[in-house]
Design a protein around this motif. Structure first.
Motif, PDB file in Angstrom:
ATOM      1  N   PRO A  40      -4.579  -3.873 -18.265  1.00  0.00           N
ATOM      2  CA  PRO A  40      -5.418  -3.424 -17.150  1.00  0.00           C
ATOM      3  C   PRO A  40      -4.674  -3.709 -15.841  1.00  0.00           C
ATOM      4  O   PRO A  40      -3.914  -4.674 -15.748  1.00  0.00           O
ATOM      5  CB  PRO A  40      -6.672  -4.303 -17.259  1.00  0.00           C
ATOM      6  CG  PRO A  40      -6.616  -4.920 -18.614  1.00  0.00           C
ATOM      7  CD  PRO A  40      -5.172  -5.006 -18.980  1.00  0.00           C
ATOM      8  N   ASP A  41      -4.876  -2.877 -14.840  1.00  0.00           N
ATOM      9  CA  ASP A  41      -4.156  -3.047 -13.576  1.00  0.00           C
ATOM     10  C   ASP A  41      -4.368  -4.430 -12.979  1.00  0.00           C
ATOM     11  O   ASP A  41      -3.439  -5.046 -12.449  1.00  0.00           O
ATOM     12  CB  ASP A  41      -4.595  -1.981 -12.565  1.00  0.00           C
ATOM     13  CG  ASP A  41      -4.032  -0.611 -12.905  1.00  0.00           C
ATOM     14  OD1 ASP A  41      -3.038  -0.553 -13.670  1.00  0.00           O
ATOM     15  OD2 ASP A  41      -4.584   0.395 -12.427  1.00  0.00           O
ATOM     16  N   ALA A  42      -5.606  -4.950 -13.066  1.00  0.00           N
ATOM     17  CA  ALA A  42      -5.920  -6.244 -12.445  1.00  0.00           C
ATOM     18  C   ALA A  42      -5.118  -7.376 -13.054  1.00  0.00           C
ATOM     19  O   ALA A  42      -4.805  -8.363 -12.385  1.00  0.00           O
ATOM     20  CB  ALA A  42      -7.410  -6.537 -12.571  1.00  0.00           C
ATOM     21  N   ILE A  43      -4.772  -7.265 -14.337  1.00  0.00           N
ATOM     22  CA  ILE A  43      -4.009  -8.310 -15.014  1.00  0.00           C
ATOM     23  C   ILE A  43      -2.510  -8.026 -14.950  1.00  0.00           C
ATOM     24  O   ILE A  43      -1.704  -8.951 -14.798  1.00  0.00           O
ATOM     25  CB  ILE A  43      -4.477  -8.445 -16.476  1.00  0.00           C
ATOM     26  CG1 ILE A  43      -5.928  -8.938 -16.505  1.00  0.00           C
ATOM     27  CG2 ILE A  43      -3.573  -9.402 -17.262  1.00  0.00           C
ATOM     28  CD1 ILE A  43      -6.514  -9.064 -17.880  1.00  0.00           C
ATOM     29  N   LYS A  44      -2.147  -6.761 -15.023  1.00  0.00           N
ATOM     30  CA  LYS A  44      -0.731  -6.389 -14.998  1.00  0.00           C
ATOM     31  C   LYS A  44      -0.034  -6.928 -13.756  1.00  0.00           C
ATOM     32  O   LYS A  44       1.104  -7.391 -13.810  1.00  0.00           O
ATOM     33  CB  LYS A  44      -0.595  -4.869 -15.062  1.00  0.00           C
ATOM     34  CG  LYS A  44       0.843  -4.378 -15.128  1.00  0.00           C
ATOM     35  CD  LYS A  44       0.879  -2.864 -15.261  1.00  0.00           C
ATOM     36  CE  LYS A  44       2.316  -2.360 -15.383  1.00  0.00           C
ATOM     37  NZ  LYS A  44       2.360  -0.882 -15.520  1.00  0.00           N
TER      38      LYS A  44
END
Length: 315
Positions: free
Chosen positions: A260-264
């Protein structure tokens, strides 16, 4: 808190005189239950550090300081940056201010692997620190203040930059349970664990009982000025870690998904984390076997939930 309570317990066992300052701040994982067994043997200053008028006098009475103040949730830091600054930076500045005028104090600051950010190759203590989220930014800043003011005020400080830590007394709910903790929690909950990117990615993990021994062993050695050391722990793939948790728990499943973008954006990757510098100082470490450490942690998670009467580990 998590690491601080384990440290305090071992120090009491060793016969040391121990004082604890803790305001038991929400979201930090601090709990009186973690130190219940040693309450009668320690001096507890039950207050946020900024509210202690006699802080300098307290600091003066102890010859060694271990600073484990931290808000460990990366996501919380992203969403509540002012609170993250207050706990992960300003708390340490209050301590530094109390060290003004003291002579020859020694301090260990518990830093983080996250301070290096997303780097490739082998990470040594000389690798540039390029933090990628507020929590890590503030960890780097706090360490920098210890370096600057240690020279100015005359105290010695060592920063131990620690990989993913897990074990007894860690939080079992919320989003700050750490990577290993989140795997254990979800598996005990009967949830499918999500691995992002690749299950064969490597990460470093440190069992808290091993970390405590290393910190106390390091404290027996002399250090002057400012020094920084990596503590790498065990380097394992996410698959090997999860397979061990599933085997011990007797259940569990996982699925590999895209980041997910938030974790990447805040994932620090799988660069090799070198701790040869601290081994050269204190010698080789004896690590708990991964399965033994995980089994101890899983039993703690199960006991914690049973004691608190929860049917669900998640929030």
């Amino acid at each position: 808190g998590f690491i601080g309570s384990n440290l305090s317990e071992e120090l009491v066992k060793s016969g040391a005189k121990v004082g604890i300052i803790d305001g038991f701040i929400e979201h930090t994982g601090a709990s009186r239950a973690n130190i219940q067994s040693i309450l009668s043997e320690i001096e507890l200053y039950d207050s946020r550090i900024e509210n202690i008028a006699s802080l300098q006098e307290i600091v003066e009475r102890f010859e060694f300081i271990i600073d484990s103040m931290a808000l460990t949730s990366h996501n919380f830091g992203v969403n509540r940056p002012l609170l993250d600054v207050n706990i992960n930076l300003l708390s340490h500045l209050h301590l530094i201010n109390a060290l003004r005028g003291t002579k020859g104090k020694k301090l260990i600051y518990l830093g983080s692997r996250g301070q290096y950010g997303q780097v490739a190759g082998i990470i040594t203590e000389e690798t540039p620190q390029i933090p990628v989220d507020p929590q890590s930014i503030n960890k780097v800043a706090a360490e920098s203040y210890f370096k600057f003011y240690g020279k100015k005020y005359g105290f010695s400080a060592a920063s131990l930059r620690i990989a993913n830590c897990f074990g007894e007394n860690q939080r079992v709910i919320g989003d700050d349970v750490g990577l290993a903790g989140s795997f254990i929690r979800d598996i005990l909950n009967g949830k499918t664990v999500e691995i992002y990117g690749d299950e064969f990615r490597h990460k470093n993990f440190v069992y808290v009982k091993d970390l405590v021994k290393i910190i106390l062993e390091f404290g027996m050695h002399d250090f002057k000025g400012f020094e920084a050391y990596n503590i790498a722990g065990l380097r394992v793939t996410l698959k090997n870690l999860l397979d061990a948790v599933i085997e011990i728990a007797g259940k569990g499943r996982y699925a590999v998904k895209s980041f997910p973008d938030a974790i990447k954006h805040i994932d620090t990757g799988e660069a090799e984390f070198s701790d040869s510098k601290i081994k050269n100082k204190v010698g080789e470490f004896e690590w708990h076997d991964l399965k033994t450490a995980l089994a101890n942690t899983i039993r703690y998670f199960e006991k914690k939930v049973s004691m608190e009467g929860r049917d669900d580990l998640a929030v």
